[in-house]
Design a protein around this motif. Structure first.
Motif, mmCIF file in Angstrom:
data_model
loop_
_atom_site.group_PDB
_atom_site.id
_atom_site.type_symbol
_atom_site.label_atom_id
_atom_site.label_comp_id
_atom_site.label_asym_id
_atom_site.label_seq_id
_atom_site.Cartn_x
_atom_site.Cartn_y
_atom_site.Cartn_z
ATOM 1 N N VAL A 524 39.149 -40.916 16.905
ATOM 2 C CA VAL A 524 38.793 -39.184 16.258
ATOM 3 C C VAL A 524 37.881 -38.729 16.684
ATOM 4 N N LYS A 525 36.624 -37.423 16.700
ATOM 5 C CA LYS A 525 35.626 -37.276 16.557
ATOM 6 C C LYS A 525 34.754 -37.022 15.052
ATOM 7 N N ASP A 526 35.576 -36.137 14.362
ATOM 8 C CA ASP A 526 35.892 -35.315 13.080
ATOM 9 C C ASP A 526 36.663 -35.750 12.780
ATOM 10 N N ILE A 527 35.715 -37.014 11.759
ATOM 11 C CA ILE A 527 36.583 -38.314 10.985
ATOM 12 C C ILE A 527 36.834 -37.243 9.527
ATOM 13 N N LYS A 528 35.879 -36.234 8.835
ATOM 14 C CA LYS A 528 36.630 -35.804 7.702
ATOM 15 C C LYS A 528 37.425 -34.624 8.028
ATOM 16 N N THR A 529 37.498 -33.983 8.833
ATOM 17 C CA THR A 529 38.977 -32.903 9.178
ATOM 18 C C THR A 529 39.861 -33.449 9.682
ATOM 19 N N ALA A 530 40.029 -35.006 10.453
ATOM 20 C CA ALA A 530 41.443 -35.769 10.595
ATOM 21 C C ALA A 530 41.593 -36.014 9.487
ATOM 22 N N LYS A 799 32.535 -41.152 5.151
ATOM 23 C CA LYS A 799 31.575 -42.162 4.818
ATOM 24 C C LYS A 799 31.732 -43.817 5.090
ATOM 25 N N CYS A 800 32.511 -44.119 4.277
ATOM 26 C CA CYS A 800 32.883 -45.588 4.777
ATOM 27 C C CYS A 800 33.103 -46.014 6.609
ATOM 28 N N LEU A 801 34.953 -45.022 7.088
ATOM 29 C CA LEU A 801 34.832 -45.218 8.043
ATOM 30 C C LEU A 801 33.721 -45.183 8.989
ATOM 31 N N SER A 802 33.214 -44.118 9.212
ATOM 32 C CA SER A 802 31.453 -43.573 9.508
ATOM 33 C C SER A 802 30.630 -44.787 10.004
ATOM 34 N N ALA A 803 30.402 -45.381 8.349
ATOM 35 C CA ALA A 803 29.172 -46.579 8.433
ATOM 36 C C ALA A 803 30.250 -48.318 9.380
ATOM 37 N N MET A 804 31.401 -48.023 8.756
ATOM 38 C CA MET A 804 31.778 -49.425 9.734
ATOM 39 C C MET A 804 31.428 -48.959 11.500
ATOM 40 N N HIS A 805 32.316 -47.635 11.813
ATOM 41 C CA HIS A 805 32.103 -47.055 13.185
ATOM 42 C C HIS A 805 30.730 -47.584 13.457
ATOM 43 N N GLU A 806 29.412 -46.995 13.133
ATOM 44 C CA GLU A 806 28.183 -47.605 13.315
ATOM 45 C C GLU A 806 27.768 -48.328 13.466
ATOM 46 N N LYS A 807 28.174 -49.604 12.644
ATOM 47 C CA LYS A 807 27.781 -50.832 12.380
ATOM 48 C C LYS A 807 28.356 -51.202 13.808
ATOM 49 N N TYR A 808 28.794 -51.483 14.655
ATOM 50 C CA TYR A 808 29.322 -52.042 15.637
ATOM 51 C C TYR A 808 29.332 -51.122 16.916
ATOM 52 N N ALA A 809 28.962 -49.852 16.584
ATOM 53 C CA ALA A 809 28.741 -48.759 18.185
ATOM 54 C C ALA A 809 27.894 -49.465 19.408
#
Length: 854
Positions: A524-530, A799-809
């Protein structure tokens, strides 16, 4: 104004008035005058209750009337003649001089009752000797004192509340002066929050003791520790008359603060036992019958000076130290601790603030520590945040000890991370205090916060009690997954840190992540909405809202329907417990975050409750003159600027009861705010020729209209057919300017009308309307804040999920491919370059490098 507003006003005025006098000195003067006013007002109130008229007091209350003198002394413990009453000083106006104070203080000492000498002897000595520092001559001293007494004359001194206005302001001023006194602050003040923490631990231990309770502070400072213990115990016993207070302080001026503070809290002089002496040099307290035997108390609380030198000579046989050993001469920390422990009853408890060094220093201190552990006296150790005390940034602890314990484990708490920063200092929040108290009382093992440590483990560590040896509160070191760095995806091992969410929301993980069992990718692109749209999350939010469905009704019943009778402190504690219990079975929401919200809201509303209890329900219908400082004929004067609600803010009443009138004003204000933009839009439509034609109606830089010149410009262009379109634009601008003027006048008129209507509405409120408005002011903000807590939880997860995603993007593979594409593009560009032989040789070599050829 409520007690907080009054305290702020007095502090700000006093701080300005002290001029160049050190805060640590000036506090003694203002606090001394507050105490004198208290005693003076208390005598007048008692005389009135005995049937004395104002004329009787004026004629008969003087030391020449021996019968009145003896009668007042025997009942009050002191005597203040009419001419020396604080109210008489105020009434003297320009006839008042500093000499009136000197005479009154001297008379007070001379005329106090011998039976109350321990409480009142030399209590005004610091104030008496300090009057000369308030100015260079009698005239300047008189002005300084007159300003000061008129300032504190605003403090009510009826003492009708559990935690009355006087006590609050006195403690507030002590804290403010401490914050401004630098290193000297530690000599007389323990921060209120630390005092509350120690008091709550002690009070919980003593809550079942319904008999007389004896509490003792051997380094009492301002007396705040004792007073807070008294208040905390009172929540359980219902009366402070069952408590006997023992206090000892070395410094005379600080000793006076202790006595003043205790007396002004309504504690009976018979329950106050104090001494001005060195705690370590001569053991005290002793039995009141004069036998010289040591007194044993239910609780001891102290914040002694840290690592102070002391004279340990010939103290080996002193029973306070004989069992455990002598503290080193350079550091008296354990000497104070052992003194406190010695005076505990078998079932008693003590809390003491100490520097961290007592946990691990060797030598004599190591031996004492070993003996305390082996004798099973250390109950808990609480590590506090740094910079928590005024005047020192060193880390400190609270050590909890008992004479007799049922287990041999030591609870170690690392509370160093929980605080809020205020200026240069850190402060414990109400939720931090509650979290610590709950852990200590419940002896809880909480990851990265608290742990019960066996005596054997402490032995294995050679009796070193340094907190990090037992509780690791450090943040987890960040790990990087090599495979994910190379090929992407979020490692399932890292997603496991969010297992508490996956357990509560079983379908959420699959909704937002694709996983092969080892690595996952966001789908998903919008994590919070999902997250919010997930069925499990929706169900959680509905259940959470349902769990608060009865909150407003319960609070209304407890706080509003019973406002005039309830005990504020007791009700707050009962509702605190009920709230924590409510959140006990709600997953993912930190119950202490909810507690902080409730506490802050209750503190705000408690000021109103105190006013209602003191003045009755009519206080809610009361409207006061709104006094402000304005310059009148070049001089600052206090003048009335409309009205304000005694309890109910005008804005709240308008929103709830006059919404149409308020909306009308708001719509006009919005239109008014739009006009400059509309005029600017017209300006932007002008051509350069237009601007040249109307240059006299524009600024020198031709970048905006000069609105006052528009009418003249329209007059000059009247009848000019060529400028017909321009004239229409200018007419719109001029019409907007006229509308602006009309709107301002209309808004002013409607605001004045609304202000008067609001005053009338407040004064005519029905009982039910009053209660409804109090609910809006007191309860609804707490409810709304509690209702928003799941949003904080969702934000955290996002924020946790976004940080994990960006960490390995950005994978190595993608970066390497991008570099290869860039190199190919450069190589292609190089192929088109032409030049001489030397240039082309260089280009060819660069192409080899880009192709990876050696």
């Amino acid at each position: 104004m409520n007690k907080q507003q009054l305290a702020n006003k007095i502090w700000e005025s006093a701080n300005r008035m002290r001029s160049k006098i050190e805060a640590n000195e000036y506090k003694d003067y203002i606090l001394g005058f507050i105490f004198y006013k208290y005693l003076s007002d208390k005598e007048e109130q008692w005389l009135e209750s005995e049937g004395y008229t104002a004329e009787d007091i004026r004629n008969d209350v003087n030391e020449d009337k021996k019968e009145e003198l003896s009668y007042i002394q025997s009942n009050m413990g002191y005597f203040i003649s009419y001419k020396d009453l604080f109210s008489t000083w105020i009434g003297m106006k320009t006839d008042f001089t500093v000499d009136n104070v000197s005479t009154a203080l001297s008379s007070f000492t001379r005329l106090m009752s011998p039976t109350h000498a321990d409480v009142f002897k030399d209590i005004f000595k610091t104030l008496e000797t300090g009057l000369g520092k308030l100015g260079d001559n009698t005239q300047s001293q008189t002005k300084a004192v007159r300003d000061l007494i008129h300032l504190i004359n605003e403090i009510p001194m009826d003492g009708r509340q559990d935690y009355d206005v006087l006590g609050f302001i006195y403690e507030y001023l002590i804290e403010k002066f401490a914050a401004n006194a630098g290193k000297k602050a530690g000599e007389f003040y323990t921060p209120h929050e630390v005092s509350l923490l120690m008091s709550e631990i002690i009070a919980s231990h003593l809550q079942n003791n319904q008999q007389g309770i004896k509490i003792y502070d051997p380094t009492s400072g301002s007396g705040s520790l004792l007073i807070n213990i008294g208040h905390a115990i009172e929540k359980y016993t219902g009366s402070h008359d069952k408590i006997r207070y023992y206090a000892q302080e070395l410094k005379a001026n600080t000793y006076n603060l202790t006595r003043m503070n205790l007396v002004m809290r309504g504690i009976k002089p018979a329950n106050i036992v104090t001494r001005n002496a060195d705690t370590l040099e001569e053991d005290w307290p002793q039995d009141a019958d004069g036998t010289g035997q040591p007194l044993y108390v239910d609780a001891v609380v102290s914040n002694p000076p840290y690592s102070q030198r002391w004279d340990s000579k010939n103290k080996e046989l002193d029973p306070r130290y004989a069992r455990f050993g002598l503290a080193p001469k350079a550091k008296a920390d354990y000497a104070f601790l052992l003194h406190d422990l010695y005076h505990l009853k078998p079932n008693g408890m003590m809390t003491i603030v100490l520097p961290h060094g007592v946990l691990f220093r060797g030598g004599e201190e190591g031996k004492i520590r070993r003996n305390l552990i082996e004798e099973n006296h250390i109950d808990a150790i609480i590590g506090l945040p740094a910079n928590i005390f005024y005047g020192t940034g060193i880390p400190t602890i609270i050590m909890v000890l008992r004479q007799q314990r049922e287990n041999d484990e030591v609870l170690i708490v690392d509370a160093s991370k929980g605080f809020i920063k205020e200026g240069k200092n850190n402060r414990l929040r109400a939720s931090d205090i509650r979290r610590i108290v709950d852990a200590v009382i419940g002896r809880l093992d909480i990851a990265k916060f608290s742990r019960r440590v066996t005596r054997q483990e402490i032995r294995d560590n050679d009796y070193n009690l340094n907190i990090p040896r037992y509780v690791d509160s450090s943040e987890e070191a960040e790990n990087w997954d090599t495979y994910a760095l190379m090929f992407g995806g979020i490692p399932e091992t890292e997603l496991a840190s969010l297992n508490k969410f996956w357990q509560v929301f079983p379908t959420l993980k699959a909704d937002i992540l694709d996983s092969d069992g080892q690595y996952a990718n966001l789908k998903v692109k919008d994590i919070k909405t999902a997250i919010r749209q997930n069925g499990d999350v929706q169900n959680f939010l509905q259940k959470y809202e349902g769990s608060l469905a009865d909150f407003k009704d319960i609070m209304r019943s407890a706080l509003i329907e019973n406002a005039t009778q309830l005990s504020i402190a007791k009700t707050q504690e009962e509702e605190n417990r009920a709230l924590l219990a409510r959140y006990e079975n709600i997953p993912l929401i930190d119950k202490y975050e909810a507690y902080e919200i409730f506490h802050e809201g209750f503190v705000d509303l408690s000021g109103d409750l105190e006013i209602i209890q003191a003045e009755g329900w009519e206080a809610v219908r009361q409207v006061d003159a709104n006094m402000v400082i304005k310059k009148v004929r070049g001089r600052e004067q206090e003048v009335q600027d409309g009205w304000k609600g005694h309890i109910l803010p005008f804005e709240l009443v308008q929103q709830e009861m006059l919404p149409e009138e308020l909306a009308s004003i708001e719509s006009k204000k919005q239109r008014l705010a739009d006009i400059p933009s509309l005029q600017n839009d017209i300006f932007e439509e002008l051509s350069e020729d237009d601007k040249e034609t109307i240059s006299d109606a524009l600024t020198d830089d031709n970048d905006a209209f000069v609105l006052k010149n528009i009418p003249a410009m329209l007059k000059s262009l009247a009848g000019d057919e060529e400028q017909k379109e321009l004239v229409q634009k200018l007419k719109k601008v001029d019409a907007l300017t006229k509308e602006e003027k009309q709107l301002k006048a209309a808004i002013k008129e409607e605001e004045l009308r609304l202000h008067e209507e609001t005053k009338q509405v407040i004064e005519a409120l029905t009982d039910e309307e009053m209660k409804d408005l109090l609910q809006v002011k007191w309860i609804n903000p707490i409810y709304d804040s509690l209702l928003s807590l799941p949003a904080n939880m969702i934000d955290y997860l996002q924020k946790c999920l976004s940080a994990m995603h960006e960490k390995y993007a950005d994978t190595y593979e993608a970066i390497d491919s991008e570099i290869a594409d860039v190199e190919a593009d450069i190589s292609s560009l190089l192929a088109d370059i032409t030049g001489d032989e030397a240039d082309m040789a260089g280009v060819q070599e660069l192409q080899k490098l880009l192709r990876g050829e050696s």
